[in-house]
Design a protein around this motif. Structure first.
Motif, mmCIF file in Angstrom:
data_model
loop_
_atom_site.group_PDB
_atom_site.id
_atom_site.type_symbol
_atom_site.label_atom_id
_atom_site.label_comp_id
_atom_site.label_asym_id
_atom_site.label_seq_id
_atom_site.Cartn_x
_atom_site.Cartn_y
_atom_site.Cartn_z
ATOM 1 N N VAL A 412 10.965 57.225 30.872
ATOM 2 C CA VAL A 412 10.381 56.878 32.174
ATOM 3 C C VAL A 412 10.172 55.375 32.278
ATOM 4 C CG1 VAL A 412 8.248 57.071 33.534
ATOM 5 C CG2 VAL A 412 9.333 59.124 32.583
ATOM 6 N N GLY A 413 9.742 54.751 31.194
ATOM 7 C CA GLY A 413 9.502 53.310 31.202
ATOM 8 C C GLY A 413 10.714 52.514 31.632
ATOM 9 N N GLU A 414 11.908 53.050 31.381
ATOM 10 C CA GLU A 414 13.120 52.362 31.835
ATOM 11 C C GLU A 414 13.533 52.785 33.235
ATOM 12 O OE1 GLU A 414 16.429 52.285 29.059
ATOM 13 O OE2 GLU A 414 15.016 52.148 27.383
ATOM 14 N N LEU A 415 13.212 54.039 33.564
ATOM 15 C CA LEU A 415 13.586 54.528 34.901
ATOM 16 C C LEU A 415 12.738 53.891 35.999
ATOM 17 C CD1 LEU A 415 13.976 58.306 34.006
ATOM 18 C CD2 LEU A 415 15.834 56.743 34.638
ATOM 19 N N ALA A 416 11.583 53.365 35.606
ATOM 20 C CA ALA A 416 10.668 52.804 36.600
ATOM 21 C C ALA A 416 11.118 51.385 36.958
ATOM 22 C CB ALA A 416 9.238 52.823 36.067
ATOM 23 N N ARG A 417 12.291 51.273 37.508
ATOM 24 C CA ARG A 417 12.852 49.952 37.816
ATOM 25 C C ARG A 417 12.051 49.256 38.911
ATOM 26 N NH1 ARG A 417 17.544 50.050 40.251
ATOM 27 N NH2 ARG A 417 17.413 52.267 40.781
ATOM 28 N N GLY A 418 11.379 50.033 39.720
ATOM 29 C CA GLY A 418 10.575 49.454 40.797
ATOM 30 C C GLY A 418 9.199 49.019 40.349
ATOM 31 N N GLY A 419 8.883 49.255 39.082
ATOM 32 C CA GLY A 419 7.605 48.764 38.588
ATOM 33 C C GLY A 419 6.673 49.856 38.121
ATOM 34 N N LEU A 420 5.572 49.420 37.544
ATOM 35 C CA LEU A 420 4.509 50.334 37.154
ATOM 36 C C LEU A 420 3.250 49.927 37.904
ATOM 37 C CD1 LEU A 420 5.338 50.604 33.367
ATOM 38 C CD2 LEU A 420 5.512 52.429 35.059
ATOM 39 N N VAL A 421 2.557 50.933 38.375
ATOM 40 C CA VAL A 421 1.398 50.707 39.234
ATOM 41 C C VAL A 421 0.227 51.517 38.691
ATOM 42 C CG1 VAL A 421 0.492 50.904 41.584
ATOM 43 C CG2 VAL A 421 2.953 50.509 41.225
ATOM 44 N N ALA A 422 -0.935 50.929 38.660
ATOM 45 C CA ALA A 422 -2.139 51.703 38.357
ATOM 46 C C ALA A 422 -3.131 51.552 39.500
ATOM 47 C CB ALA A 422 -2.792 51.229 37.057
ATOM 48 N N VAL A 423 -3.809 52.633 39.823
ATOM 49 C CA VAL A 423 -4.951 52.529 40.713
ATOM 50 C C VAL A 423 -6.068 51.884 39.898
ATOM 51 C CG1 VAL A 423 -6.535 53.759 42.215
ATOM 52 C CG2 VAL A 423 -4.209 54.641 41.867
ATOM 53 N N SER A 424 -6.571 50.780 40.400
ATOM 54 C CA SER A 424 -7.510 49.970 39.617
ATOM 55 C C SER A 424 -8.824 50.705 39.364
ATOM 56 C CB SER A 424 -7.799 48.672 40.359
ATOM 57 O OG SER A 424 -8.825 47.958 39.694
ATOM 58 N N ASN A 425 -9.412 50.407 38.228
ATOM 59 C CA ASN A 425 -10.742 50.942 37.913
ATOM 60 C C ASN A 425 -11.803 49.853 37.943
ATOM 61 O OD1 ASN A 425 -10.062 49.525 35.655
ATOM 62 N ND2 ASN A 425 -10.538 51.147 34.171
ATOM 63 N N ALA A 426 -11.477 48.699 38.550
ATOM 64 C CA ALA A 426 -12.392 47.557 38.502
ATOM 65 C C ALA A 426 -13.187 47.405 39.796
ATOM 66 C CB ALA A 426 -11.623 46.272 38.220
ATOM 67 N N GLY A 427 -14.389 46.916 39.662
ATOM 68 C CA GLY A 427 -15.240 46.649 40.816
ATOM 69 C C GLY A 427 -16.223 45.545 40.469
ATOM 70 N N ASP A 428 -17.242 45.406 41.291
ATOM 71 C CA ASP A 428 -18.153 44.276 41.088
ATOM 72 C C ASP A 428 -19.271 44.583 40.103
ATOM 73 O OD1 ASP A 428 -19.971 45.798 42.496
ATOM 74 O OD2 ASP A 428 -20.423 44.262 43.992
#
Lengths: 659, 659
Positions: A412-428
């Motif tokens: 999958v790491g190679e198939l993801a040619r469009g990138g890897l995305v995470a929904v962020s867990n960061a806030g203030d």
């Protein structure tokens, strides 16, 4: 000129960039060669470290000024690649472009003293995927149900407060720095569910986005924006948002031109269309390729990208209807469109077919669209994995996903040619992520996005060493003890064998075995007095297993070959069904739920033993949350065990307490 | 001077006081004798009717002005009693006081032409209980979760909007008029859960309450206020609210004096203490009698009353603990305090031991405190009975409660010496109650409070005739067809055999069989693969059945004698248990759920057939809601049947579709 290092407000945790992590670098003599804003950023970092630890830094000096311990040099004008070599007492980082130099700098920081060790072999690093992105589900205006940050468990938004962009963006600058240090280079600054106020960021409120982009740019992070597909109607006053209408396309072109006037290096749009109530091309009888391509065309002249989410399914399903299978939806919708998407349209696919459960198979859509640029989306915010009140380090899960080979060959790491995305867990939140240990998820995601075949434990070593640079080995061992297995621990005490959900409806925290069983969301387990699980086989079920290529289609088709951990995702089996582990399903449910709680009890004890080895506030925050995790784990254990005992009538072989 | 009849805003439904209901009265010659504000109100009513229908009215004329068709005369200074007699061509209403005249007037309106029929026998009417009250769970400021009206299904509040009392109170005057016409004489104007803003109504915002009291007073409705037990702390700045502290008692005395300065006929306080998070005397180690008496002492000089709610239970119960029984709580808490309450303290007891379920036994507390003034509280707002989207006429249920004889001799209607209270179902909706047919609940409550042994069907006849004065018999028959059995219909398709709950958590609309099964609320059914229900027997259960006097304790103790409709409230029985009806429990569940839906289908068809016989807007509103009721009833049927089929494995004898 060196760019000053951003200083987050008093009391904000330094996360994986505490000053002490810069001691090895800051006590050396460094030469920097190159020009441009990112080189100024690198210069600022080194200068700050030297000011603190007694080293020195010069910029673009001639040959006479030697010797240097470290040379940081840009040799070209672009690229994120860099080479790090040690020769004749000097460590040299040579980067293809300024961004590469920035990543090379943080590589040196990660290496610590090791960067200056004699005999180091030269190494070249380049990211596996060009786009390593965080999606922030942040609302500008507090949403009456979802709050400031949808599925956010780390306080308010870093970007937005009181209905507008924050005035002081110093913390956003510090955030960009943390992201650069783990390799992330793109951020979408608002929720994919674009509400009324947020829609205006695209047009009359683009200035606020531009201010955030200015704050993120010095650390090589490009800004993206979630937009509503209905923008031509709700913002432009057009009667339609039909993507094939000339007026609509012209509207997008004009709007996009103005975006680039405000943000010349704008990354592009993120779109959730025809999904959970968001508008989309279906309303006009158009395909999702038509929809995505209309926005792609507007972005194309400026090098922008549209991230088009593949999370399209019927969220108004009738639970009585067993022929509809939500797991099938993305594959059913999108594979016919392979090859139809524009080159700058990226189809953003969740890693599993459902929705970020603690255990899902890898989405069969990944690998099934060879002529489409796919991005794979994971969820750092722990919506279904303990909401940053429970420790659940997701590195091993993400690594499993990225190493999975949908066709038996290509990961999958190679198939993801469009990138890897995470929904962020960061806030203030002062610790950025609520639970201090959840910082490890954000760090690990960035590093895995850079190198999807990295060993997650090695990345955790990096995070531990950076976060606690002066810590004794006992702390590192303790952190490994509480983090390494935490994902599997969470899996054990929650929904068993891949069945998923069983959470409280709406907020998704805490157990409710039947919480989604009679809902319209397509998330069922079909437990009755005889058995449990969803038959997704081709032979007798929904046929979902047949969406996979071989060997997976065959493997998943039969309960005899289906991996234990996914059994109930693919099959409805009797409680007495014997797993490959040798245990029955019902005994597995009992055993894992007791084990999971015991593991949390042990982790809590380990954590208690680490008091005194770190910042007391950090220790106290996590210690508090361990109390809640243990309470929660017991609640999960008792509710799940009671539910299945009441239904099956099968007693626990070991006679433990079930209510 | 006649007081003008209030005119609600354009578009507001006249409910049971349409102008046409006044035709018989308004076309007659009427003499009014007496003085005072309420007599002015009566005068205004008659004058308005005469202006419309050609009659005439005189006030306090001498004997020469005869003849009159109707004489309305006050003979004393107080009392709500009146006598209605017909002699020599004149109908005479003689009232002990002005309030009696007001009720006598509306009696004449109810009688219509019959009031003027020759040969009518004289009748005397007096209310069975002095206090006939509505509690409004209205918030001043919109609550983030509960909204403007907690458990309100009829739009906003009649009293409050945008965080303050409404400026235009004409509709409140019209509301008071409707209440007087069904016999209600007291209203608590704010939610028993007293939040921060609402606490201030007692002190610096008493003027807003006074304005509402002014609007309700012309129709004989006294205003009461819900207050927080912590008022001396949160408003008075005292360090304690201990009811035995002199400073606290002095604070209440001062605050109450100011209330009466603003509202001389103020009714008193309503208090929810030590209940679901509200503060109370337990925090100071004091009893609820101590708490209630402190407030009663402050009210006593002015003739005010404190309504002290008995809804005290542990809402943080552990579902694993089967020894704690929420149903026991009120009796356990309060019976030891019998005789300890001040004479002007009324203990307000919910009619059932749990919380307004569609079927509960009568609370064993009623009848168990002979030395305490008890008020019995019912719920007109349909929190658990379809939320005014489903038709559920509660008259028969309330009548059953009021006729129940806890000691085998005295009915609840007589034991409720402290009054009868309903949680109001009215709001600023054009139809007052959301569903137009829910008006019948409000009307029926008022009339039952006046006469607890009235036949509910006769009260429904009144409501039908008043609401549709010119309607053909077909409409009356149709309204009876859809209303008479609607409570039992609702019972059939929802939670069976008295087991209760099984609703969606939080908002309580729609089914969720396990929704409260593992919750801290003390509301469980304990269904497993073998059986269902809660063992509340003395012999083997929680002992709750033993809280009753004979014959009930004995009757409820055994599944053999327990009435079918309460079986699962009192006993855990196998699915194969045979009811007195001859059906098994499981077959009863299936049958009633199919029957309930069929009954809704029939009611919907009856309603459709009534189009053209009433105001089209009224018909359309209810027709719409029947669609939702039918959808909801099917959802209940299918979820409940599927749940119990999956658990029991017992097929439906009639082979109907279960999912």
């Amino acid at each position: 000129m060196p760019l000053p290092v951003p200083v987050p407000p008093e009391g904000v945790d330094p996360a994986w960039l505490p000053p002490a992590a810069f001691r090895p670098l800051g006590s050396r003599r460094t030469l920097i060669r190159g020009s441009g804003p990112l080189v100024d950023t690198v210069h600022g970092e080194v200068a700050e470290a030297c000011a603190r630890f007694g080293g020195r830094v010069v910029r673009d000096a001639g040959p006479g000024a030697a010797p240097y311990d470290l040379v940081l040099a840009v040799t070209g004008s672009g690229g994120e690649e860099f080479t790090c070599a040690r020769r004749d007492g000097t460590t040299t980082v040579t980067a293809a472009g300024p961004a590469g130099l920035l990543y090379g700098l943080f590589h040196v920081v990660r290496l610590g003293e090791d960067a200056f060790r004699a005999g180091r072999a030269p190494e070249t690093h380049r990211p596996a995927v060009a786009s390593r992105m965080l999606d922030h589900w942040d609302n500008v205006a507090v949403h009456p149900v979802m709050g400031q940050v949808e599925r956010g468990y780390a306080g308010g938004s870093l970007f937005w407060a009181d209905g507008r962009a924050r005035g002081d963006l110093e913390r956003v600058r510090a955030y960009g720095r943390l992201l650069a240090a783990c390799g992330i280079n793109a951020v979408a600054v608002n929720n994919v569910n674009v509400h009324a106020v947020e829609a205006h960021l695209l047009t009359d409120r683009i200035g606020e986005v531009a201010a955030i982009a200015d704050a993120l740019r010095p650390y090589g992070v490009r800004t993206h924006l979630s937009v509503t597909f209905a923008a031509p109607v709700v913002l432009g006053g057009l009667p339609t948002a039909d993507p094939l209408e000339e007026a609509v396309r012209a509207w997008w072109a004009r709007a996009t031109r103005r975006v680039y006037e405000a943000i010349p290096d704008f990354g592009g749009y993120v779109v959730k269309a025809d999904s959970e109530g968001q508008p989309g091309p279906f309303a006009y009888g158009r395909s999702h390729a038509d929809g995505a391509n209309a926005l792609a065309a507007a972005l194309e002249p400026y090098g922008g990208t549209v991230h088009w989410r593949a999370f399209v399914y019927d969220h108004r399903q009738d639970w009585r209807d067993r022929t509809t299978d939500r797991a099938r939806a993305a594959h059913d919708h999108f594979t016919p469109l392979d090859g139809a998407f524009a080159p700058n349209a990226v189809l953003q696919v969740k890693h599993g077919p459902m929705d970020f459960q603690v255990r899902e198979p890898v989405s069969p859509l990944i690998g099934a669209m060879p002529r489409t640029r796919l991005a794979v989306e994971v969820q750092a915010t722990q919506e279904y994995t303990g909401q940053q009140r429970h420790v659940c380090w997701l590195g091993p899960m993400w690594s499993e996903v990225l190493r999975f080979r949908p066709d038996g060959r290509t990961p999958v790491g190679e198939l993801a040619r469009g990138g890897l995305v995470a929904v962020s867990n960061a806030g203030d939140d002062p610790f950025w992520t609520g639970h201090p240990l959840a910082q490890a998820n954000l760090y690990t995601f960035g590093r895995l996005a850079w190198q999807p075949d990295a060993e997650p434990r090695a990345l955790l070593d990096e995070w531990i060493a950076l976060t606690h640079p002066d810590a004794p080995g006992r702390l590192a061992a303790g952190l490994h003890a509480v983090l390494d297995g935490s994902w599997r621990t969470y899996e054990k005490y929650t929904a068993p064998l891949g069945v998923g959900f069983m959470v409280q409806p709406g907020h998704h925290y805490g157990p409710s075995v039947d919480g989604y069983e009679y809902s319209p969301w397509g998330t069922y387990h079909f437990a009755d007095r005889d058995g449990v699980g969803v038959d997704r086989s081709r032979a007798t079920g929904t046929g979902y297993a047949g969406q996979y290529a071989e060997p997976w289609a065959r493997l998943y088709e039969s309960p005899d070959t289906c991996p234990d951990e996914l059994l109930l995702f693919f099959h409805h089996v009797p409680y007495g069904h014997v797993l490959h582990s040798g245990r029955t399903v019902i005994q597995h449910i009992y055993d894992t739920h007791f084990e999971g709680v015991a593991e949390v009890e042990r982790a809590r004890a380990v954590w208690a033993s680490l008091a005194g080895l770190m910042d007391p506030a950090r220790h106290a925050r996590a210690a508090q949350r361990y109390e809640e995790q243990l309470r929660g784990a017991r609640e999960w254990r008792d509710q799940v065990n009671s539910y299945f005992f009441r239904k099956s009538g099968v007693p626990d072989r070991r006679g433990r307490r079930i209510y």
